[in-house]
Design a protein around this motif. Structure first.
Motif, PDB file in Angstrom:
ATOM      1  N   VAL A 160       0.840  -1.191   0.000  1.00  0.00           N
ATOM      2  CA  VAL A 160       0.000   0.000   0.000  1.00  0.00           C
ATOM      3  C   VAL A 160       0.877   1.243   0.000  1.00  0.00           C
ATOM      4  O   VAL A 160       2.083   1.175   0.281  1.00  0.00           O
ATOM      5  CB  VAL A 160      -0.940   0.032   1.220  1.00  0.00           C
ATOM      6  N   SER A 161       0.269   2.369  -0.303  1.00  0.00           N
ATOM      7  CA  SER A 161       0.957   3.661  -0.262  1.00  0.00           C
ATOM      8  C   SER A 161       0.389   4.502   0.864  1.00  0.00           C
ATOM      9  O   SER A 161      -0.744   4.268   1.322  1.00  0.00           O
ATOM     10  CB  SER A 161       0.791   4.406  -1.595  1.00  0.00           C
TER      11      SER A 161
ATOM     12  N   ASP B 264      -3.553   5.434   1.623  1.00  0.00           N
ATOM     13  CA  ASP B 264      -4.546   4.478   1.109  1.00  0.00           C
ATOM     14  C   ASP B 264      -5.510   4.061   2.216  1.00  0.00           C
ATOM     15  O   ASP B 264      -5.109   3.833   3.365  1.00  0.00           O
ATOM     16  CB  ASP B 264      -3.849   3.231   0.564  1.00  0.00           C
TER      17      ASP B 264
ATOM     18  N   THR C  45      -6.359   4.560   7.547  1.00  0.00           N
ATOM     19  CA  THR C  45      -5.518   4.667   6.353  1.00  0.00           C
ATOM     20  C   THR C  45      -4.075   4.285   6.662  1.00  0.00           C
ATOM     21  O   THR C  45      -3.660   4.244   7.831  1.00  0.00           O
ATOM     22  CB  THR C  45      -5.552   6.100   5.789  1.00  0.00           C
TER      23      THR C  45
END
Length: 324
Positions: free
Chosen positions: A83-84, A87, A100
């Motif tokens: 993931v970044s 996200d 997140t």
């Protein structure tokens, strides 16, 4: 008659052995004094402080809920998914703010599922970034004043002995750890381009704390101290000349940076000057072994007037040696 023959033979054997033992005890040793020299060189000096540690991720954290008694609507990621930062990972049925990703990385565990109710502070997942790595090394308290953020670091990793990695100092611990009468501080080093590195690998770091270009330097054991005055022994006749030539003079010097092998000379000598190093003494002798005589060679003696190598930046080398 036979008895007398054996007596004579015994006397001869005892006399021979005794003679050989006496000769081995009284034979003079040949002692050779080897005059060792070094040339004053000009080049770059780098002072480094070393420490060891292991590879670890910059980001490795539990993700926790900040809301209480909310029902999960959907878990948007699975374990092992990359993931970044930012996200969405988990959403709620009441449209509360989703959980997140705080940074780039891989979701290594998911601890909840859709329909679960979670409480404030509950761990819902774990995030690790295996592509952004660092190492934390222990540095002796005497060297900590020389460590600063942003200093360049060379790293060697046991798994890849032929590869040199680089990094930068990013953090220095405010508190030390004491053990066995000494105190060390953790120094964090961010690794640049950590190709092939894995979390848990051992690493050795060399932190560059000072450097100087075109410095004049000599081996540390060429430097002597007498009454707080530092000096070298200059052989004006050049290398491979013995002390009896009368070409030896004692030259007072000033020093600068020092590494484990070399010390900078800031005043007193010039490039190309020849300085004498502590002498090595070797000898040869013969020894008697049971069953026959064996000739042996004497070992090399210890350095006379040698110096302890400096291990940090800014300290001028201190040693003891013969005064003129």
């Amino acid at each position: 008659m036979k008895k007398w023959i054996w007596i004579v033979i015994s006397i001869l054997v005892i006399g021979f052995v005794g003679c050989q033992w006496y000769n081995s005890r009284t034979s003079s040793q040949e002692v050779t004094t080897q005059v060792r020299t070094a040339v004053v060189q000009k080049g770059n000096l780098e002072v480094k402080i070393s420490g060891s540690g292991s590879i670890q991720p910059v980001t490795s954290e539990d993700l926790k809920s900040t809301i209480d008694n909310n029902e999960i609507h959907e878990v948007l990621v699975a374990s092992g998914e990359t993931v970044s930062a930012g996200d969405e990972l988990i959403t709620f049925t009441d449209d509360s703010d989703p959980i997140t990703a705080p940074a780039d990385g891989m979701v290594t565990t998911i601890a909840v599922a859709a329909g679960d109710r979670i409480t404030n502070g509950q761990v819902v997942a774990h995030l690790t970034n295996y592509k952004d790595l660092e190492t934390v090394v222990q540095v002796d308290e005497s060297d900590i004043p020389k460590i600063r953020g942003g200093q360049t670091v060379e790293l060697s990793v046991s798994a890849y002995p032929d590869q040199v990695y680089t990094g930068k100092v990013t953090a220095i611990a405010d508190e030390g750890t004491s053990a066995n009468g000494s105190t060390t501080f953790d120094v964090t080093i961010h690794i640049e381009k950590p190709v092939n590195l894995k979390v848990g690998m051992s690493a050795e770091a060399n932190i560059l704390t000072a450097s100087k270009k075109d410095a004049l330097y000599v081996p540390v054991d060429a430097l002597y101290t007498n009454n707080n005055e530092k000096y070298v022994v200059v052989n004006s006749a050049g290398a491979n000349t013995d002390q009896a030539s009368g070409a030896v003079t004692q030259q007072t010097v000033k020093t600068g940076l020092a590494t484990e092998e070399y010390v900078e000379i800031t005043d007193g000598v010039s490039e190309g000057d020849v300085v004498q190093l502590p002498q090595l003494t070797s000898g040869s002798s013969s020894m008697n072994q049971q069953g026959g005589m064996m000739q042996g060679m004497g070992g090399m003696g210890g350095m006379q007037g040698g110096n302890m190598p400096p291990n940090d930046s800014g300290k001028e080398a201190q040693s003891t040696g013969p005064s003129k």
